[in-house]
Design a protein around this motif. Structure first.
Motif, mmCIF file in Angstrom:
data_model
loop_
_atom_site.group_PDB
_atom_site.id
_atom_site.type_symbol
_atom_site.label_atom_id
_atom_site.label_comp_id
_atom_site.label_asym_id
_atom_site.label_seq_id
_atom_site.Cartn_x
_atom_site.Cartn_y
_atom_site.Cartn_z
ATOM 1 N N ASP A 187 0.831 -1.201 0.000
ATOM 2 C CA ASP A 187 0.000 0.000 0.000
ATOM 3 C C ASP A 187 0.866 1.251 0.000
ATOM 4 N N TYR A 188 1.863 1.276 0.878
ATOM 5 C CA TYR A 188 2.732 2.452 0.972
ATOM 6 C C TYR A 188 3.533 2.647 -0.317
ATOM 7 N N ALA A 189 3.980 1.552 -0.901
ATOM 8 C CA ALA A 189 4.728 1.653 -2.163
ATOM 9 C C ALA A 189 3.841 2.223 -3.268
ATOM 10 N N ARG A 190 2.592 1.774 -3.330
ATOM 11 C CA ARG A 190 1.663 2.255 -4.349
ATOM 12 C C ARG A 190 1.372 3.753 -4.161
ATOM 13 N N ALA A 191 1.323 4.188 -2.898
ATOM 14 C CA ALA A 191 1.037 5.591 -2.619
ATOM 15 C C ALA A 191 2.278 6.474 -2.711
ATOM 16 N N GLY A 192 3.458 5.855 -2.862
ATOM 17 C CA GLY A 192 4.685 6.625 -2.970
ATOM 18 C C GLY A 192 5.196 7.173 -1.658
ATOM 19 N N VAL A 193 4.828 6.518 -0.550
ATOM 20 C CA VAL A 193 5.287 6.947 0.773
ATOM 21 C C VAL A 193 6.430 6.035 1.211
ATOM 22 N N PRO A 194 7.641 6.565 1.383
ATOM 23 C CA PRO A 194 8.769 5.717 1.776
ATOM 24 C C PRO A 194 8.651 5.271 3.231
ATOM 25 N N VAL A 195 8.717 3.957 3.439
ATOM 26 C CA VAL A 195 8.675 3.407 4.794
ATOM 27 C C VAL A 195 9.835 2.435 4.956
ATOM 28 N N PHE A 196 10.188 2.146 6.188
ATOM 29 C CA PHE A 196 11.371 1.334 6.469
ATOM 30 C C PHE A 196 11.390 -0.007 5.734
ATOM 31 N N PRO A 197 10.301 -0.782 5.718
ATOM 32 C CA PRO A 197 10.362 -2.089 5.047
ATOM 33 C C PRO A 197 10.702 -1.983 3.560
ATOM 34 N N ASN A 198 10.215 -0.938 2.905
ATOM 35 C CA ASN A 198 10.449 -0.786 1.470
ATOM 36 C C ASN A 198 11.805 -0.164 1.147
ATOM 37 N N VAL A 199 12.422 0.492 2.124
ATOM 38 C CA VAL A 199 13.724 1.129 1.905
ATOM 39 C C VAL A 199 14.862 0.270 2.440
ATOM 40 N N TYR A 200 14.678 -0.285 3.646
ATOM 41 C CA TYR A 200 15.755 -1.042 4.296
ATOM 42 C C TYR A 200 15.474 -2.539 4.407
ATOM 43 N N GLY A 201 14.243 -2.960 4.070
ATOM 44 C CA GLY A 201 13.893 -4.365 4.141
ATOM 45 C C GLY A 201 13.200 -4.725 5.443
ATOM 46 N N PRO A 202 12.372 -5.774 5.428
ATOM 47 C CA PRO A 202 11.595 -6.137 6.622
ATOM 48 C C PRO A 202 12.439 -6.618 7.791
ATOM 49 N N VAL A 203 13.563 -7.316 7.518
ATOM 50 C CA VAL A 203 14.377 -7.843 8.624
ATOM 51 C C VAL A 203 14.995 -6.695 9.424
ATOM 52 N N VAL A 204 15.565 -5.711 8.733
ATOM 53 C CA VAL A 204 16.125 -4.540 9.424
ATOM 54 C C VAL A 204 15.024 -3.816 10.189
ATOM 55 N N THR A 205 13.871 -3.682 9.558
ATOM 56 C CA THR A 205 12.750 -3.005 10.210
ATOM 57 C C THR A 205 12.337 -3.725 11.482
ATOM 58 N N GLN A 206 12.269 -5.052 11.434
ATOM 59 C CA GLN A 206 11.895 -5.833 12.611
ATOM 60 C C GLN A 206 12.898 -5.654 13.748
ATOM 61 N N LYS A 207 14.176 -5.539 13.395
ATOM 62 C CA LYS A 207 15.202 -5.317 14.427
ATOM 63 C C LYS A 207 15.093 -3.915 15.019
ATOM 64 N N VAL A 208 14.766 -2.939 14.170
ATOM 65 C CA VAL A 208 14.564 -1.577 14.667
ATOM 66 C C VAL A 208 13.370 -1.531 15.617
ATOM 67 N N ILE A 209 12.314 -2.240 15.273
ATOM 68 C CA ILE A 209 11.141 -2.311 16.146
ATOM 69 C C ILE A 209 11.529 -2.876 17.508
ATOM 70 N N GLY A 210 12.270 -3.983 17.494
ATOM 71 C CA GLY A 210 12.692 -4.588 18.753
ATOM 72 C C GLY A 210 13.570 -3.654 19.569
ATOM 73 N N GLY A 211 14.529 -2.981 18.896
ATOM 74 C CA GLY A 211 15.430 -2.074 19.598
ATOM 75 C C GLY A 211 14.716 -0.871 20.185
ATOM 76 N N SER A 212 13.814 -0.272 19.416
ATOM 77 C CA SER A 212 13.114 0.913 19.911
ATOM 78 C C SER A 212 12.178 0.554 21.064
ATOM 79 N N THR A 213 11.549 -0.618 20.980
ATOM 80 C CA THR A 213 10.672 -1.051 22.066
ATOM 81 C C THR A 213 11.474 -1.311 23.333
ATOM 82 N N LEU A 214 12.643 -1.887 23.183
ATOM 83 C CA LEU A 214 13.541 -2.102 24.324
ATOM 84 C C LEU A 214 13.878 -0.770 24.990
ATOM 85 N N LEU A 215 14.182 0.236 24.186
ATOM 86 C CA LEU A 215 14.494 1.558 24.728
ATOM 87 C C LEU A 215 13.277 2.176 25.419
ATOM 88 N N ALA A 216 12.080 1.946 24.860
ATOM 89 C CA ALA A 216 10.861 2.459 25.489
ATOM 90 C C ALA A 216 10.673 1.873 26.878
#
Length: 281
Positions: A187-216
């Protein structure tokens, strides 16, 4: 009746309620009611109007990309049930009302509310959302401002606890936004909105999610420690934080869509519960 429901949906009631609750927690974090400045009515009223106003303006500005995404194409502006002109007037009126109320109550409160409004409506929505996936950082900063505003209103100044409350929300927000961006990456790709999974890949995004939640989790634990919560509340916060830390660590070590949704669901419960413990204090 449908028209009223559409107007109400423009402020994203659940999102607005959650942000408002963090502001209430920030205000309540000053334990002695006699020491609090401002009062509950300006806190709730000013924040509600300012948050609602920026959200409505966000919906007006993003109506074109909302039309292109299956998840959002039935929103009232994207679907054409509401006209953008009157909606924009509503957003401006709510924003000006909230900002005026906040500044009339206390200068520090007004400045923080203005910062949150500007970060969301201008920096995140207008400037960065369509340009870079790192817009999520600025969106997260705007999401942390209600908690900081509540604390600033109660104290009459910005302090370390208020900043940490804002940072906790900032670190929590990627769990929500990035989890959905993985699920709706097409959906984001079709709308032209850059998001982490489409720019850096889902695995990197999943690790960022885990890291940011840990910091929270760690940031909220620091807040509860600095506030010297009673032993029972501190223990409850520590237990909730330990579960979230465990889930976040697991998401970083073994990233998967299923793990991220499990983490996302508990992180939402955790943030409401942690802020609730502060309100109880």
């Amino acid at each position: 009746m449908q028209h009223l429901r559409d107007l109400w949906s423009l402020i994203k009631p659940r999102q607005t309620a959650l942000l408002l609750f963090t502001g209430i927690a920030g205000y309540a974090s000053v334990a002695d009611p006699a020491a609090r400045g401002g009062g509950w009515l300006p806190l709730v009223g000013g924040l509600f109007l300012a948050i609602s106003g920026s959200t409505v303006l966000n919906m007006v500005y993003d109506r074109d990309i909302d039309r292109q995404m299956a998840r959002t194409q039935n929103r009232p502006l994207a679907a054409g049930r509401l006209s953008p002109g009157p909606a924009a007037v509503l957003g401006v009126a709510l924003s000006l009302g909230g900002l005026a109320w906040a500044f009339a109550t206390a200068l520090p409160f007004g400045l923080v509310v203005l910062a949150g409004w500007a970060l969301d409506a201008l920096v995140y929505t207008v400037w960065l959302k369509r340009r870079t996936p790192w817009s999520v950082v600025w969106g997260g900063l705007s999401g942390g401002m209600p908690a900081l505003a509540g604390r600033a209103l109660a104290l009459g100044r910005v302090d370390l606890v208020g900043v940490l409350l804002a940072l906790a929300v900032l670190f929590w927000i990627p769990t929500h936004i990035m989890t959905f961006s993985i699920k709706y990456a097409e959906d984001y790709a079709r709308a032209g909105v850059p998001v982490f999974p489409n720019v850096y890949g889902p695995v990197v995004t999943q690790k960022v999610i885990g890291g940011s939640t840990l910091l929270a989790a760690l940031t909220m634990l620091a807040v509860t420690w600095l506030l010297s919560l009673p032993f029972g509340l501190l223990g409850a916060a520590a237990c909730l934080g330990a579960v979230l830390v465990g889930l976040a660590a697991n998401a970083m070590i073994r990233p998967s869509v299923a793990m991220n949704f499990r983490l996302f669901k508990f992180a939402s419960v955790y943030m409401v519960a942690a802020m609730g413990l502060i309100v109880l204090y």
